[in-house]
Scaffold this active site. Sequence first.
Site, PDB file in Angstrom:
ATOM      1  N   GLU A   1       0.859  -1.184   0.000  1.00 58.65           N
ATOM      2  CA  GLU A   1       0.000   0.000   0.000  1.00 58.65           C
ATOM      3  C   GLU A   1       0.898   1.237   0.000  1.00 58.65           C
ATOM      4  OE1 GLU A   1      -3.471   0.440   0.358  1.00 58.65           O
ATOM      5  OE2 GLU A   1      -3.722  -1.694  -0.052  1.00 58.65           O
TER       6      GLU A   1
ATOM      7  N   ASP B   1      10.184   6.868   2.260  1.00 59.61           N
ATOM      8  CA  ASP B   1       9.944   7.020   0.832  1.00 59.61           C
ATOM      9  C   ASP B   1       9.608   5.673   0.194  1.00 59.61           C
ATOM     10  OD1 ASP B   1      11.159   6.994  -2.133  1.00 59.61           O
ATOM     11  OD2 ASP B   1      10.558   9.044  -1.632  1.00 59.61           O
TER      12      ASP B   1
ATOM     13  N   ASP C   1      -0.536  12.147  -4.445  1.00 58.99           N
ATOM     14  CA  ASP C   1      -0.500  13.589  -4.669  1.00 58.99           C
ATOM     15  C   ASP C   1      -0.542  13.860  -6.175  1.00 58.99           C
ATOM     16  OD1 ASP C   1       0.138  16.341  -4.824  1.00 58.99           O
ATOM     17  OD2 ASP C   1       1.384  16.223  -3.039  1.00 58.99           O
TER      18      ASP C   1
ATOM     19  N   LYS D   1       0.191  21.494 -10.627  1.00 59.31           N
ATOM     20  CA  LYS D   1       0.888  22.452 -11.484  1.00 59.31           C
ATOM     21  C   LYS D   1       1.784  21.725 -12.480  1.00 59.31           C
ATOM     22  CE  LYS D   1       0.860  26.166  -8.054  1.00 59.31           C
ATOM     23  NZ  LYS D   1       1.663  27.099  -7.234  1.00 59.31           N
TER      24      LYS D   1
ATOM     25  N   ASP E   1      -8.812  11.201  -7.963  1.00 56.22           N
ATOM     26  CA  ASP E   1      -9.954  12.041  -8.288  1.00 56.22           C
ATOM     27  C   ASP E   1      -9.508  13.285  -9.066  1.00 56.22           C
ATOM     28  OD1 ASP E   1      -8.712  13.444  -6.281  1.00 56.22           O
ATOM     29  OD2 ASP E   1     -10.510  13.738  -5.065  1.00 56.22           O
TER      30      ASP E   1
ATOM     31  N   THR F   1     -13.052   6.059   1.436  1.00 53.82           N
ATOM     32  CA  THR F   1     -12.467   6.784   2.560  1.00 53.82           C
ATOM     33  C   THR F   1     -13.157   8.138   2.731  1.00 53.82           C
ATOM     34  OG1 THR F   1     -10.796   7.870   1.189  1.00 53.82           O
ATOM     35  CG2 THR F   1     -10.232   5.703   2.098  1.00 53.82           C
TER      36      THR F   1
ATOM     37  N   PHE G   1     -11.651  10.929   2.724  1.00 52.99           N
ATOM     38  CA  PHE G   1     -11.048  11.787   1.709  1.00 52.99           C
ATOM     39  C   PHE G   1     -11.805  11.667   0.392  1.00 52.99           C
ATOM     40  CE2 PHE G   1      -8.259  12.093  -1.981  1.00 52.99           C
ATOM     41  CZ  PHE G   1      -7.690  13.348  -1.815  1.00 52.99           C
ATOM     42  N   GLU G   2     -12.074  10.429  -0.010  1.00 52.36           N
ATOM     43  CA  GLU G   2     -12.782  10.215  -1.267  1.00 52.36           C
ATOM     44  C   GLU G   2     -14.206  10.742  -1.201  1.00 52.36           C
ATOM     45  OE1 GLU G   2     -14.018   6.547  -4.295  1.00 52.36           O
ATOM     46  OE2 GLU G   2     -12.725   6.172  -2.568  1.00 52.36           O
TER      47      GLU G   2
END
Length: 207
Positions: free
Chosen positions: A40, A92, A115, A119, A151, A186, A188-189
């Site tokens: 994950e 990382d 993320d 830009k 998304d 989630t 967030f979603e």
Amino acid sequence: MGDRHRDALERLSPVYGVPVTGELLDLGVLFGRHAPVVLEIGSGMGEATAEMAAADPDRNYLAVDVHTPGIANLLALTEARGLANVRVALGDALDLVRHQLAPDSLDAIHVFFPDPWPKARHHKRRLIQPQHVELLCSRLVPGGVLHCATDAADYAEAMLATLSADPELINAHDGYAPRPDYRPLTRFEQRGVQAGRDVFDLVFRRR
């Protein structure tokens, strides 16, 4: 971090934590059993990872994120739910994959809502780009799944193009995939959906 997260990080990292040290991991030893492993990448606050691991006890889940409070929260969830099939790495993800995971060692890789770096000058920082996909693919077993979700519509288009161009990957669907039942919704979603953003799933398999 609050006291709960600080306590979880200090107390549970020796139990469920995976140091990102550059040393190759023996996944059987790490989990105390030999079973298929799901990586994950970007586990956030850990709710989705904990829910998937609880519903899928026959596979092991290795979560990695750079967000310390999220890692601490997942450690707390792992203990609270008694999830013996979860291990958690703070660091990382590409370093972990490149140096600590052997080729052909993963049953699946999940990259949920990375993320988007919206830009244009930051697109080079996106996780899903050709050289990274090649690395991730090399760690999958033949037939293993690379499942991404976002998304951000422009990132979804870039993901689809990048994954489709990799010669080692086959799209499991015609374009975007419906959300598999195993991927939880989630908070967030849900916020994104309420804000009117579409969610795009991409499910590819290694040849």
